[in-house]
Design an enzyme around this catalytic site. Structure first.
Site: not given
Ligand code: ATP
Length: 334
Positions: A124, A171, A204, A228
């Site tokens: 962002y 991740k 994930d 988000d």
């Protein structure tokens, strides 16, 4: 006590749901002097900018704002007002409580997690470029300073709210540098909080675990994009976006807003669910020390949803925004 609060009605369903929240606050006994300011497409037309200085000045002055959603144009147009506002005011922590206590999901009965999303960096940061024909690049920025600040916020939140476990979601197996920095920083900060358990989980796997065993999560701390996505997933577990409130915290400012966007598909149809903004307003009252009013609103929402009579279409009912709000208000005043 009388409070002066900035109101950003926003666009799309924003004006419908924020005015419902204003009505509910008034009937619940909140004394508020509203300072309404415009942001988004309307402000762009009127003032030549989607985020006039008057909006930022008003929030800086009043320190507290209730905000409706503001549309973010996809793929072009102006930069996201939501993102710019968070950056300009340094609203670094976005807190989204996800709970099944409102009874709107038959599948998940024991969900009680709080998602804490870093609000100022990651993809962002707005650093994007076309580097060759047909090749575009977005930079993911993660800093130690921002990671430390959000990790500390998450552990402090856990301590203050009687929670026992913080998961850092990442991740880092793939993005060893950026997510690695975030994860290592969270781990370092966790050492200062021996009474709070710390775990990490790959994003994930986190998504799958949330669907299969959401009760294992307590406080979760995430970088901006994962925050988000994972908070929308969390909303889906407990009855949808129309039910999940949110708060953006800065050092001494707080902007209360629902997790959902401006929902242009249902705007102006009197069918939006106002509860996410109403519950954001409930959180706002708590922040302002008005626990009595906050409890009153929360109790009325629980009764209303338990009765399952006045539900908007997103919750499987046929009630309009106005009917749901009226029913909530009669619950509050009776
Ligand atoms: P943003 O990118 O601004 O977060 P979004 O693309 O995630 O927005 P939303 O505007 O949140 O999208 O809407 C997603 C879906 O959820 C739409 O179908 C919308 O109608 C529905 N929705 C969102 N908020 C509500 C609400 N308060 N009441 C009913 N339906 C809603």
């Amino acid at each position: 006590m009388k409070h002066r609060i900035t109101l950003i009605p926003g666009d799309g369903i924003g004006p419908e749901v924020t005015s419902a929240a204003q009505r509910v606050l008034k009937e619940a006994g909140a004394e508020i002097e509203w300072e309404a300011v415009e942001a988004g497409a309307l402000a762009l037309e009127k003032y030549g900018t989607p985020l006039p200085d008057s909006v930022l000045d008003s929030i800086r002055k009043n320190k507290v704002a209730l905000k409706g959603p503001v549309t973010t144009p996809v793929g072009g147009g102006f930069t996201s007002v939501n993102v710019t506002l968070r950056k300009q005011l340094n609203l670094f922590a976005n807190v989204r409580p996800i709970t099944s206590k409102y009874g709107m999901s038959d599948r998940y009965l024991n969900v009680d997690m709080v998602i804490i999303r870093e609000n100022t960096e990651d993809v962002y940061a707005g650093l994007e470029q076309d580097i060759a024909p047909g090749v575009a690049q977005t930079l993911k920025i993660i800093t130690r300073v921002a990671s430390e600040r959000i990790a500390r916020f998450a552990f402090d939140y856990a301590e203050k709210n009687g929670r026992h476990l913080v998961h850092a979601v990442h991740k880092a197996n793939i993005m060893k540098k950026s997510d690695g920095l975030f994860l290592n920083t969270c781990r370092e900060i966790s050492n200062s909080y021996p009474d709070i358990q710390f775990k990490d989980i790959i994003v994930d796997n986190c998504a799958m675990q949330m669907v299969m065993r959401p009760e294992q999560f307590d406080v979760m701390v995430l970088t901006n994009l994962y925050g988000d996505i994972i908070s929308d997933l969390g909303s889906g577990l407990v009855g949808g976006l129309g039910l999940v409130p949110g708060v953006n915290y800065g050092e001494d400012l707080a902007v209360f807003e629902a997790v959902h966007g401006s929902a242009p598909d249902i705007a102006g149809k009197n069918m939006a669910n106002p509860l996410a903004v109403i519950l954001s307003a409930e959180q706002m009252m708590r922040y302002l020390g008005e626990d009595h009013i906050a409890n009153h609103i929360k109790h009325a929402v629980i009764v209303l949803l338990t009765e399952r009579q006045y539900l908007t279409p997103d919750m499987g009912g046929t009630a309009t925004t106005t009917e749901l709000t009226d029913a909530l208000i009669s619950e509050i005043v009776h």
